[in-house]
Design a protein around this motif. Structure first.
Motif, PDB file in Angstrom:
ATOM      1  N   LEU A 204      17.732   8.408  31.010  1.00  0.00           N
ATOM      2  CA  LEU A 204      17.165   7.112  30.652  1.00  0.00           C
ATOM      3  C   LEU A 204      15.647   7.136  30.723  1.00  0.00           C
ATOM      4  CD1 LEU A 204      17.515   4.192  29.851  1.00  0.00           C
ATOM      5  CD2 LEU A 204      17.927   3.626  32.265  1.00  0.00           C
TER       6      LEU A 204
ATOM      7  N   VAL B  96      13.442  -1.385  23.974  1.00  0.00           N
ATOM      8  CA  VAL B  96      14.342  -0.780  24.959  1.00  0.00           C
ATOM      9  C   VAL B  96      15.743  -0.665  24.369  1.00  0.00           C
ATOM     10  CG1 VAL B  96      15.467  -1.109  27.195  1.00  0.00           C
ATOM     11  CG2 VAL B  96      13.020  -1.570  26.955  1.00  0.00           C
ATOM     12  N   MET B  97      16.221  -1.735  23.732  1.00  0.00           N
ATOM     13  CA  MET B  97      17.549  -1.702  23.127  1.00  0.00           C
ATOM     14  C   MET B  97      17.620  -0.669  22.002  1.00  0.00           C
ATOM     15  SD  MET B  97      19.066  -5.580  23.142  1.00  0.00           S
ATOM     16  CE  MET B  97      20.683  -4.879  22.794  1.00  0.00           C
TER      17      MET B  97
ATOM     18  N   ALA C 286      17.644   2.843  23.584  1.00  0.00           N
ATOM     19  CA  ALA C 286      18.886   3.112  24.316  1.00  0.00           C
ATOM     20  C   ALA C 286      20.043   3.359  23.350  1.00  0.00           C
ATOM     21  CB  ALA C 286      19.201   1.953  25.245  1.00  0.00           C
ATOM     22  N   GLU C 287      20.176   2.507  22.332  1.00  0.00           N
ATOM     23  CA  GLU C 287      21.281   2.661  21.390  1.00  0.00           C
ATOM     24  C   GLU C 287      21.122   3.911  20.543  1.00  0.00           C
ATOM     25  OE1 GLU C 287      21.072  -1.107  19.460  1.00  0.00           O
ATOM     26  OE2 GLU C 287      22.326  -2.127  20.968  1.00  0.00           O
TER      27      GLU C 287
ATOM     28  N   LYS D 155      24.888   2.407  25.994  1.00  0.00           N
ATOM     29  CA  LYS D 155      25.263   1.017  25.787  1.00  0.00           C
ATOM     30  C   LYS D 155      24.133   0.135  26.299  1.00  0.00           C
ATOM     31  CE  LYS D 155      28.777  -2.456  26.909  1.00  0.00           C
ATOM     32  NZ  LYS D 155      30.053  -2.727  27.643  1.00  0.00           N
ATOM     33  N   ALA D 156      23.647  -0.780  25.470  1.00  0.00           N
ATOM     34  CA  ALA D 156      22.555  -1.676  25.857  1.00  0.00           C
ATOM     35  C   ALA D 156      23.055  -3.116  25.789  1.00  0.00           C
ATOM     36  CB  ALA D 156      21.348  -1.495  24.944  1.00  0.00           C
TER      37      ALA D 156
ATOM     38  N   ILE E  67      17.179  -5.802  30.130  1.00  0.00           N
ATOM     39  CA  ILE E  67      18.278  -5.178  29.397  1.00  0.00           C
ATOM     40  C   ILE E  67      19.056  -4.320  30.393  1.00  0.00           C
ATOM     41  CG2 ILE E  67      18.934  -3.685  27.467  1.00  0.00           C
ATOM     42  CD1 ILE E  67      17.406  -6.211  26.623  1.00  0.00           C
ATOM     43  N   THR E  68      20.369  -4.414  30.374  1.00  0.00           N
ATOM     44  CA  THR E  68      21.185  -3.528  31.195  1.00  0.00           C
ATOM     45  C   THR E  68      21.641  -2.361  30.328  1.00  0.00           C
ATOM     46  OG1 THR E  68      21.963  -5.336  32.592  1.00  0.00           O
ATOM     47  CG2 THR E  68      23.253  -3.308  32.621  1.00  0.00           C
ATOM     48  N   VAL E  69      21.242  -1.170  30.723  1.00  0.00           N
ATOM     49  CA  VAL E  69      21.615   0.046  29.999  1.00  0.00           C
ATOM     50  C   VAL E  69      22.694   0.762  30.795  1.00  0.00           C
ATOM     51  CG1 VAL E  69      20.814   2.228  29.019  1.00  0.00           C
ATOM     52  CG2 VAL E  69      19.298   0.232  29.022  1.00  0.00           C
TER      53      VAL E  69
END
Length: 404
Positions: free
Chosen positions: A14, A55-56, A59-60, A65-66, A76-78
């Motif tokens: 991450l 960030v999304m 991550a994607e 998974k974002a 954002i929860t990753v």
């Protein structure tokens, strides 16, 4: 100092995705604090200069998974390999209204750190292991001092829950007397506690009750007039202090509800008051209410009486009553007799009352008050006889109950 967990695959992946191409990402908050104290790092939160949409996107694109759990606030929860990480864009306050602050996203790590409550929570950690400290958090950690960032009164006015957090953090991480400025500000702002939801107060207090140095923190709160106002009654600090010791002696895990009972429940009305005042769960309320009658319990009671109490109230509530009576007695935490009484449910299980209504109906007793009375007499005789399970003894008890 080395931080080997920084190289663990999910976190390292991450950070590698976020900490590049003109953006920066660091581990922040409790994980950094705990690692510097040599404690398990716990949940890992990340701050970044990247905006939430970026960030999304990153991550994607990396196959993670974002989830936009707090998109408007920059969070954002990753999720990577089933492990969640909260990633929050750097922020700075424009203005604050208690908990509700107007914020804007930024790129200044120092200003982001200054939004946090305590200096030990204002640290950040780069992927290369460099600790960043713009608020004096490392020095306070080394001194085991819980200190507000900036002006203590101002930080408390932003969220009055920080009064309770100040004492909780001191109970977990501090040593000696609490920071003087912070304590003064907490006492001066104590009226603000009434503005907090009872649920938030309950959550913070329950955490404090489990702290390794909770006794000292609670004692200061009591002296300052804060603790009595929180619980709406008199705090019993001596029995609270003894509870942690007898939990160890009885082989029991620390328990916040049990400790709340030791701190604040003496009579039945105390349990009712705490239920309303702290918005306790029904299960928590039932446990506190069940300790009523603790003063009748002691090693002087016969084993037959102890077994009857286990049968009547159940093994869990029996143990809770014994522990409360123990911590309010003159006995030490290693007292063998008290320990034997508290652990009796581990050696004896109360059987289920084996005589049923059908047994009396078969004997000609009609349904109704007479049947209920016969069952009640039979159960009382069965308990007095020592919980026999042999058929002959049970028949005798049933027959005698009908004759009564």
């Amino acid at each position: 100092m080395n931080f080997p967990w920084l190289t663990e695959k999910p976190l390292a992946q991450l950070l590698a995705v976020l900490d590049r191409d003109g953006e920066e990402a660091r581990v922040v908050g409790g994980a950094v604090r705990n690692a510097l104290l040599g404690l398990p790092h716990g949940d890992i939160d990340i701050a970044t200069t990247a905006l939430p949409a970026e960030v999304m996107r990153r991550a994607e694109a990396a196959g993670f998974k974002a989830v936009p759990t707090g998109f408007e606030h920059g969070t954002i929860t990753v999720v990577i390999a089933g492990r969640p990480f909260e990633v929050t864009t750097l922020r700075e306050d424009v203005e604050t209204f208690g908990r509700h602050a107007t914020v804007k996203f930024g790129r200044d790590w120092k200003r982001d750190a200054e939004r946090r409550d305590f200096t030990m929570n204002g640290l950040s950690l780069s992927a290369d292991g460099e600790v960043h400290d713009t608020v004096g958090g490392v020095a306070d950690l080394n001194a085991r001092r819980v200190r507000f960032i900036g002006d203590a009164a101002t930080r408390i006015a932003e969220d009055y829950l920080r009064i309770l957090r100040f004492f909780r953090f001191h109970a977990y991480y501090g040593e000696g007397h609490p920071d003087a400025e912070g304590l003064h500000a907490a006492i001066a702002a104590r009226a603000g506690l009434e503005q907090l939801s009872r649920e938030r107060v309950r959550m913070e207090l329950m955490k404090l009750l489990l702290a390794p140095h909770g006794v000292g923190a609670l004692a200061v709160m009591a002296e300052a007039g804060l603790l009595g106002a929180l619980i709406g009654g008199v705090p019993y600090l001596a029995s609270f202090s003894n509870t942690a010791k007898v939990e160890v002696a009885a082989g029991l895990a620390p328990d916040s509800t049990r400790r709340l009972g030791a701190l604040a429940v003496w009579i039945a009305e105390d349990a009712e008051r705490l239920w309303r005042r702290l918005r306790l769960s029904n299960a928590e309320h039932e446990r506190l209410a069940a300790v009523d009658g603790w003063w009748r319990v002691s090693p002087a009671m016969s084993e037959a009486a102890a077994r009857e109490l286990i049968y009547r109230v159940g093994p869990e509530y029996f143990t809770e009553r014994v522990l409360l009576a123990w911590v309010r007695s003159d006995a030490k935490a290693n007292d063998a007799q008290w320990c034997a009484l508290a652990t009796l449910p581990q050696r004896w299980n109360a059987p289920v009352f084996p005589i049923k209504a059908a047994d009396f109906i078969a004997r000609g007793v009609e349904k109704g008050p007479l049947l209920g009375a016969a069952l009640e007499r039979a159960e009382k005789a069965w308990v007095a006889a020592g919980f026999p399970l042999e058929r002959r003894a049970l028949n005798d008890i049933a027959n005698e109950a009908i004759g009564g």
